[in-house]
Design an enzyme around this catalytic site. Structure first.
Site, PDB file in Angstrom:
ATOM      1  N   CYS A   1      10.108 -13.822  -0.346  1.00  0.00           N
ATOM      2  CA  CYS A   1       9.132 -13.260  -0.800  1.00  0.00           C
ATOM      3  C   CYS A   1       9.828 -11.170  -0.013  1.00  0.00           C
ATOM      4  CB  CYS A   1       7.656 -12.548  -0.194  1.00  0.00           C
ATOM      5  SG  CYS A   1       6.813 -11.416  -0.242  1.00  0.00           S
TER       6      CYS A   1
ATOM      7  N   CYS B   1       3.968 -12.374   5.768  1.00  0.00           N
ATOM      8  CA  CYS B   1       4.171 -11.310   5.213  1.00  0.00           C
ATOM      9  C   CYS B   1       2.701 -10.575   5.130  1.00  0.00           C
ATOM     10  CB  CYS B   1       4.321 -11.534   3.881  1.00  0.00           C
ATOM     11  SG  CYS B   1       4.012 -10.333   2.678  1.00  0.00           S
TER      12      CYS B   1
ATOM     13  N   HIS C   1      -3.609  -8.934   3.638  1.00  0.00           N
ATOM     14  CA  HIS C   1      -3.549  -8.366   2.585  1.00  0.00           C
ATOM     15  C   HIS C   1      -5.530  -9.099   1.917  1.00  0.00           C
ATOM     16  CE1 HIS C   1      -2.019  -4.367   3.347  1.00  0.00           C
ATOM     17  NE2 HIS C   1      -0.749  -4.261   2.068  1.00  0.00           N
TER      18      HIS C   1
ATOM     19  N   SER D   1       1.671  -9.144   2.890  1.00  0.00           N
ATOM     20  CA  SER D   1      -0.132  -9.776   0.969  1.00  0.00           C
ATOM     21  C   SER D   1      -0.293 -10.825   2.091  1.00  0.00           C
ATOM     22  CB  SER D   1       1.317 -10.273   0.444  1.00  0.00           C
ATOM     23  OG  SER D   1       2.198  -8.531   0.124  1.00  0.00           O
TER      24      SER D   1
ATOM     25  N   HIS E   1       3.032 -17.478   1.607  1.00  0.00           N
ATOM     26  CA  HIS E   1       3.881 -17.128   0.334  1.00  0.00           C
ATOM     27  C   HIS E   1       5.198 -16.894   0.545  1.00  0.00           C
ATOM     28  CE1 HIS E   1       2.736 -13.659   1.458  1.00  0.00           C
ATOM     29  NE2 HIS E   1       4.115 -12.691   0.115  1.00  0.00           N
TER      30      HIS E   1
HETATM   31  N1  COD Z   1       4.334   6.785   6.158  1.00  0.00           N
HETATM   32  C1  COD Z   1       5.459   5.614   7.226  1.00  0.00           C
HETATM   33  N2  COD Z   1       5.799   4.535   7.088  1.00  0.00           N
HETATM   34  C2  COD Z   1       4.289   3.938   7.393  1.00  0.00           C
HETATM   35  C3  COD Z   1       3.072   4.681   7.265  1.00  0.00           C
HETATM   36  C4  COD Z   1       3.384   6.552   6.833  1.00  0.00           C
HETATM   37  N3  COD Z   1       2.494   6.968   6.452  1.00  0.00           N
HETATM   38  N4  COD Z   1       2.514   3.814   7.067  1.00  0.00           N
HETATM   39  C5  COD Z   1       2.948   2.512   7.471  1.00  0.00           C
HETATM   40  N5  COD Z   1       3.585   3.145   7.862  1.00  0.00           N
HETATM   41  C6  COD Z   1       4.963   1.607   7.650  1.00  0.00           C
HETATM   42  C7  COD Z   1       4.601   0.814   8.890  1.00  0.00           C
HETATM   43  O1  COD Z   1       4.808   1.505  10.343  1.00  0.00           O
HETATM   44  C8  COD Z   1       5.688  -0.695   8.608  1.00  0.00           C
HETATM   45  O2  COD Z   1       6.440  -0.465   9.922  1.00  0.00           O
HETATM   46  C9  COD Z   1       5.616  -0.611   6.905  1.00  0.00           C
HETATM   47  O3  COD Z   1       5.610   0.750   7.196  1.00  0.00           O
HETATM   48  C10 COD Z   1       4.588  -1.729   6.488  1.00  0.00           C
HETATM   49  O4  COD Z   1       5.804  -2.324   6.824  1.00  0.00           O
HETATM   50  P1  COD Z   1       5.279  -4.118   7.268  1.00  0.00           P
HETATM   51  O5  COD Z   1       5.798  -4.788   7.603  1.00  0.00           O
HETATM   52  O6  COD Z   1       3.278  -4.145   8.134  1.00  0.00           O
HETATM   53  O7  COD Z   1       4.734  -4.839   5.437  1.00  0.00           O
HETATM   54  P2  COD Z   1       5.522  -5.115   4.423  1.00  0.00           P
HETATM   55  O8  COD Z   1       7.008  -5.076   4.933  1.00  0.00           O
HETATM   56  O9  COD Z   1       5.844  -7.657   4.926  1.00  0.00           O
HETATM   57  O10 COD Z   1       4.930  -5.170   3.670  1.00  0.00           O
HETATM   58  C11 COD Z   1       4.979  -4.556   2.555  1.00  0.00           C
HETATM   59  C12 COD Z   1       4.401  -4.342   0.822  1.00  0.00           C
HETATM   60  C13 COD Z   1       4.367  -2.940   0.849  1.00  0.00           C
HETATM   61  C14 COD Z   1       5.487  -5.641   0.218  1.00  0.00           C
HETATM   62  C15 COD Z   1       2.622  -5.312   0.926  1.00  0.00           C
HETATM   63  O11 COD Z   1       2.037  -4.655   2.337  1.00  0.00           O
HETATM   64  C16 COD Z   1       2.322  -4.758   0.053  1.00  0.00           C
HETATM   65  O12 COD Z   1       2.574  -4.025  -0.634  1.00  0.00           O
HETATM   66  N6  COD Z   1       2.305  -6.280  -0.331  1.00  0.00           N
HETATM   67  C17 COD Z   1       2.306  -6.376  -1.428  1.00  0.00           C
HETATM   68  C18 COD Z   1       3.415  -6.120  -3.074  1.00  0.00           C
HETATM   69  C19 COD Z   1       3.612  -7.796  -3.505  1.00  0.00           C
HETATM   70  O13 COD Z   1       4.717  -7.748  -4.222  1.00  0.00           O
HETATM   71  N7  COD Z   1       2.865  -8.652  -3.431  1.00  0.00           N
HETATM   72  C20 COD Z   1       3.071  -9.818  -3.704  1.00  0.00           C
HETATM   73  C21 COD Z   1       3.984 -10.335  -2.574  1.00  0.00           C
HETATM   74  S1  COD Z   1       4.159 -10.006  -1.126  1.00  0.00           S
HETATM   75 ZN    ZN Z   2       5.008 -11.225   0.543  1.00  0.00          ZN
END
Ligand code: COD
Ligand code: ZN
Ligand code: ZN
Length: 364
Positions: A166, A38, A43, A40, A59
């Site tokens: 998750c 994931c 991160h 995170s 996780h």
């Molecule tokens: N505008 C539009 N889209 C965008 C931009 C932007 N400026 N920047 C990035 N994106 C797009 C990317 O192209 C991508 O498709 C998407 O946003 C992000 O997706 P992923 O696959 O990289 O990330 P995810 O979906 O696995 O995770 C996103 C979270 C927001 C959940 C994660 O990064 C996070 O903040 N995690 C902490 C929150 C949480 O609950 N953590 C506990 C376990 S996850």
């Molecule tokens: Zn996660």
């Protein structure tokens, strides 16, 4: 056992043999079946989510109970489980008011990278290794608090079931539990990644009428449509808030930010109409601040709300999500872009950064 350990921020995980200790009172030894990778996890690697080191990340996991410590009542050897990354004690003020995802005890132990008793079950020589979120699923086995172990039916493959731990819970739960989206609503989802796609399919389950996906990448927007988006906006070519207002005749009922970026949080707020709710799922860097037009909070009665882990009630919600999958009402297969061995975990981070995958899933 073999595990992937983060020793230093900004460096690759080291896949190596480490020692795993027996489960103690109230703990469970789980043989992992699969673990999603994931954002995170990444991160933590790059320091955006602070954590103690060294640590075994991962996780989003499912597996089989191998052995249990004394006093374990919720599972027995052989049971299949999804691991919840927020173990809930059942007794604190949050647990007793129906918000187990905010558990005081779970928050303390996951921040410390330990189990409930404040200690760890992983070692390399004399060095202790921490557990990410009480799950630590980038290894062949883990020891978890029984409070993290959610029993599930056995007719679902682990590489599907793990996603419920998750991404699916976080995304679908943000719509159903946190926002309580009503049928017929208009919904905007900013960020169509592994979690955002699940916000989209949560909106489908809730009966939303318009579901507008926003991303920078066309391949993500294609996936968004596959998951139920009725409209897509490429934020590299259009101003999302303006396009949303045009598509909805003034603004959406709900907007979800699923990236963790202050600019897109503001876009989510601007994309909702009077009386609308913007829900922030993505976690921005510690210290980052969002500016808002203050007058619009009362004058337009907008709500800005956070959602953590889809406000999950894991023992109810996770088996339910798996039932929905087996009934053909929830997509899990389509979330898995790649299945990989543990050794390829660092490459999975690269693929994520390049936007190539919804999910890479490690299969043990
Ligand atoms: N505008 C539009 N889209 C965008 C931009 C932007 N400026 N920047 C990035 N994106 C797009 C990317 O192209 C991508 O498709 C998407 O946003 C992000 O997706 P992923 O696959 O990289 O990330 P995810 O979906 O696995 O995770 C996103 C979270 C927001 C959940 C994660 O990064 C996070 O903040 N995690 C902490 C929150 C949480 O609950 N953590 C506990 C376990 S996850
Ligand atoms: Zn996660
Ligand atoms: Zn609690």
């Amino acid at each position: 056992m073999k595990a992937a350990v983060l020793y230093e921020r900004g460096t690759p995980l080291k896949v190596e043999e480490i020692e795993i200790l027996e489960p103690r009172q109230g703990e469970v030894l789980v043989r992992l079946g699969a673990s999603g990778v994931c954002h995170s996890d990444l991160h933590v690697v790059n320091g955006q989510i602070p954590s103690p080191l060294p640590i075994i990340l991962g996780h989003e996991a499912a597996g089989t109970v191998e052995r249990v410590g004394e006093g374990v009542t919720v599972v027995k050897p052989g049971d299949h489980v999804v691991l919840s990354f927020m173990p809930s004690c059942g007794l604190c003020r949050y647990c007793t008011t129906g918000r187990p995802h905010l558990c005081d005890v779970g928050a303390r132990s996951t921040a410390a990278g330990t189990l409930f008793d404040g200690t760890v079950r992983f070692r390399k020589g004399d060095q202790e290794i921490k557990h990410m979120s009480g799950v630590a699923s980038f290894g062949q086995y883990t020891v978890a608090n029984q409070e993290s172990c959610i029993p599930i039916r056995e007719d679902v493959p682990f590489d599907r079931a793990c996603l419920v731990g998750c991404g699916v819970m976080t995304g679908v739960g943000a719509v159903i539990n946190t926002a309580k989206v009503e049928p017929g609503s208009s919904v905007v989802v900013i960020g169509a990644g592994g979690v955002g796609l699940n916000v989209i399919q949560g909106a489908v389950l809730a009966g939303a009428e318009k579901i507008i996906a926003v991303d920078m990448l066309d391949n993500k927007l294609e996936m968004a449509q596959q998951f139920g988006a009725t409209h897509v906006i490429n934020a590299g070519r259009e101003d999302p808030a303006r396009s949303v207002r045009r598509l909805t005749g003034g603004g959406a009922d709900y907007a979800f930010e699923v990236i963790g970026n202050v600019k897109t949080i503001r876009q989510a707020y601007d994309a909702v109409q009077r009386g609308g709710t913007a829900v922030v799922v993505g976690v921005a860097a510690v210290g980052a601040e969002v500016g808002l037009p203050a007058f619009s909070l009362p004058m337009m009665e907008k709500t800005l709300k956070g959602s953590f882990y889809g406000s999950t009630r894991p023992r109810v919600d996770m088996p339910k999500l798996i039932d929905l999958y087996l009934a053909g009402k929830l997509k899990l297969d389509e979330l898995i872009t790649r299945t990989i061995p543990l050794d390829a975990v660092n490459e999975a981070f690269g693929a994520m950064e390049r936007g190539e995958v919804a999910r890479s899933v490690i299969v043990y």
